[in-house]
Every structure is written in C-alpha cells, then in structure tokens.
Design an enzyme around this catalytic site. Structure first.
Site, short mmCIF file in Angstrom:
data_model
loop_
_atom_site.label_atom_id
_atom_site.label_comp_id
_atom_site.label_asym_id
_atom_site.label_seq_id
_atom_site.Cartn_x
_atom_site.Cartn_y
_atom_site.Cartn_z
N ASP A 1 -0.19 5.11 0.78
CA ASP A 1 -0.48 6.11 1.81
C ASP A 1 -0.42 5.49 3.20
O ASP A 1 -1.22 4.60 3.52
CB ASP A 1 -1.88 6.70 1.61
CG ASP A 1 -2.05 7.38 0.25
OD1 ASP A 1 -1.14 8.08 -0.18
OD2 ASP A 1 -3.13 7.22 -0.36
N ARG B 1 -11.95 7.83 -2.73
CA ARG B 1 -12.28 9.23 -2.41
C ARG B 1 -13.77 9.42 -2.18
O ARG B 1 -14.18 10.01 -1.17
CB ARG B 1 -11.79 10.12 -3.57
CG ARG B 1 -11.71 11.58 -3.22
CD ARG B 1 -11.19 12.36 -4.41
NE ARG B 1 -9.94 11.83 -4.93
CZ ARG B 1 -9.46 12.06 -6.15
NH1 ARG B 1 -10.12 12.84 -6.98
NH2 ARG B 1 -8.32 11.51 -6.54
N ASP C 1 0.87 -1.16 0.00
CA ASP C 1 0.00 0.00 0.00
C ASP C 1 0.92 1.23 0.00
O ASP C 1 2.11 1.12 0.36
CB ASP C 1 -0.89 -0.02 1.24
CG ASP C 1 -1.73 1.23 1.36
OD1 ASP C 1 -2.38 1.61 0.37
OD2 ASP C 1 -1.71 1.86 2.44
N GLY D 1 -7.54 3.32 2.95
CA GLY D 1 -7.74 2.29 1.93
C GLY D 1 -9.02 2.44 1.13
O GLY D 1 -9.24 1.70 0.16
N ASN E 1 -3.87 9.27 -7.06
CA ASN E 1 -2.68 10.13 -7.02
C ASN E 1 -1.39 9.34 -6.81
O ASN E 1 -0.32 9.94 -6.62
CB ASN E 1 -2.82 11.15 -5.87
CG ASN E 1 -3.93 12.16 -6.12
OD1 ASN E 1 -3.88 12.90 -7.11
ND2 ASN E 1 -4.93 12.21 -5.25
N SER F 1 -5.51 4.85 -4.41
CA SER F 1 -5.39 6.26 -4.78
C SER F 1 -5.19 6.50 -6.28
O SER F 1 -4.44 5.78 -6.93
CB SER F 1 -4.22 6.90 -4.03
OG SER F 1 -4.02 8.22 -4.47
#
Ligand code: G6P
Ligand code: MG
Length: 219
Positions: A13, A51, A11, A48, A121, A119
C-alpha cells in the site's frame, strides 16, 4: 553471484500501488460517522500499522462513551467492507507501467522479489492489479502477529525467500515500515511519506528511481 543484496522486499500500500488513498477514504468515512476529526496527518500515522492498531490511533480523538471491544471490531469491519468495495473496482490499469517495468528490470538482474505488507488484503490487491503470482514470496497480515515497526513481516519474507535479512533491501512509504526494515537488519529505501520525513538509507522521488539505487548498490 556474490553481490551485496540478493532480494528486494516491497511494501504494498503506497509503494506498489496507491491503495493508501482507499485506506484513507475508508477510515475517513467511519471517522465521520463517529464525529472524529481525521486528516492526512493522522492518516500518515496509520501507514504500515495493522487495522485494529489504526482504529486505536483514530480513536485517540474520540470523545464519546467508551467503546466495547465488540463495537471496535464492528467499526473495523465496516471500514474494511467499504475499503474492499474500492479495491473491487481496481484493475491492472491501476498498476503504473513504470512500476511494472522497474520490477521486471530487477527480476531480470536475478534479484528475488517479495511483498512485506501488514495488510490482510494484500493477495486480493495483487490479483486485482494483475500481479497475482508475480512475486516469489508474500509475507502479509495473514502470517504475522505484530505489525510494523516490528520487523516480523520482513523477517518472514526473508525466511520465505531463503535469503539472509542482511542481503535484503526494503522499499517503504511508512516511517513505521522503515523502522521495521532497520530492526530486521535490512537496507532501507524510502518513498512517499517516509522519504518526506527523511527516513531511509536511500530515498526515491519515483518508484522507477529504484533501478538506479540498486545499480548504485552494486546489484
Ligand atoms: C498496510 C497499510 C495500513 C493498513 C494495514 C492493514 O500496512 O499501510 O494502513 O492499516 O496494511 O491493512 P488491512 O488491509 O489488513 O486492513
Ligand atoms: Mg505502505
């Protein structure tokens, strides 16, 4: 080489870097604008999660007039714009040297390394911290239709790598991410909030502890 695991799927973030704190600040600012209470307990439920699903969790405590889908899109966009400003200030100095050294150690053992993040991003963040092009494969929010705890993002990572899911180890800070790893049939390693909650087949105090975990697994 015949060994129990051939790949590690990380993962991003809250595992490779601390962009989870910027997610928190981004959501906190829009929650404040809307008068919605928001704290670390709510924030941990967003780990996880995509958005828009994150916004729905935050809106559970919203007491104003119902919001249209267009307004929800607008709120999520505002959060992402504010979040991206914070990401734009990141640099390779935001990559902990012990994280880089641990990744290099695992790579040196011949393990394949991938990102498995919800994400959209992810690639931008990896560029900012100097890991653009580092991972063998990236599975992220741009190639999935269901976010964690659904296993899709990890199954895609395994598929991109050409490695059986059962030969993959997942590293996660999200309880939803550990659930996704279990559903994918992978060995799960928890760090941060997921470890605090008792999730995962193994738990890390620090990222660098992963080297010993992989050794213990015979890799
Ligand atoms: C990660 C984070 C979540 C975030 C999600 C989507 O999984 O843990 O907190 O909501 O990515 O991120 P994005 O950058 O696409 O908004
Ligand atoms: Mg995370």
């Amino acid at each position: 080489m015949n060994r129990p695991y051939d790949a590690v799927v990380f993962d991003l973030d809250g595992v490779i870097c601390h962009t989870d704190k910027y997610h928190y600040l981004g959501w906190k600012s829009v929650a404040d604008d809307l008068g919605i209470p928001f704290d670390e307990t709510v924030n941990n439920r967003l780990r996880g999660v995509s958005r828009m699903e994150s916004l729905e969790i935050i809106l559970e405590k919203y007491e104003g007039e119902p919001l249209s889908d267009a307004r929800k899109d607008e709120i999520a966009t505002i959060k992402n714009v504010r979040y991206r400003v914070m990401l734009g200030d990141m640099s390779p100095a935001d990559l902990d040297p012990s994280v880089r050294a641990t990744l290099d150690d695992l790579r040196g053992r011949g393990l394949k390394l991938a990102i498995g993040s919800s994400s959209k991003n992810a690639k931008f963040i990896l560029e900012r911290i100097g890991l653009g092009g580092y991972f063998d494969e990236i599975s992220d929010g741009t190639n999935i239709s269901r976010s964690k705890p659904d296993p899709e993002v990890f199954l895609k990572a395994a598929q991109f790598l050409g490695v059986e899911p059962a030969k993959c180890v997942v590293i996660e800070d999200a309880v939803a991410g550990i659930e996704a790893g279990v559903a994918a049939g992978m060995y799960t390693v928890a760090i941060g909030d997921a470890a605090d909650q008792g999730a995962g087949d193994a738990k890390l105090g620090t990222f660098a502890d992963l080297s010993q975990v992989m050794t213990d697994l015979g890799c």
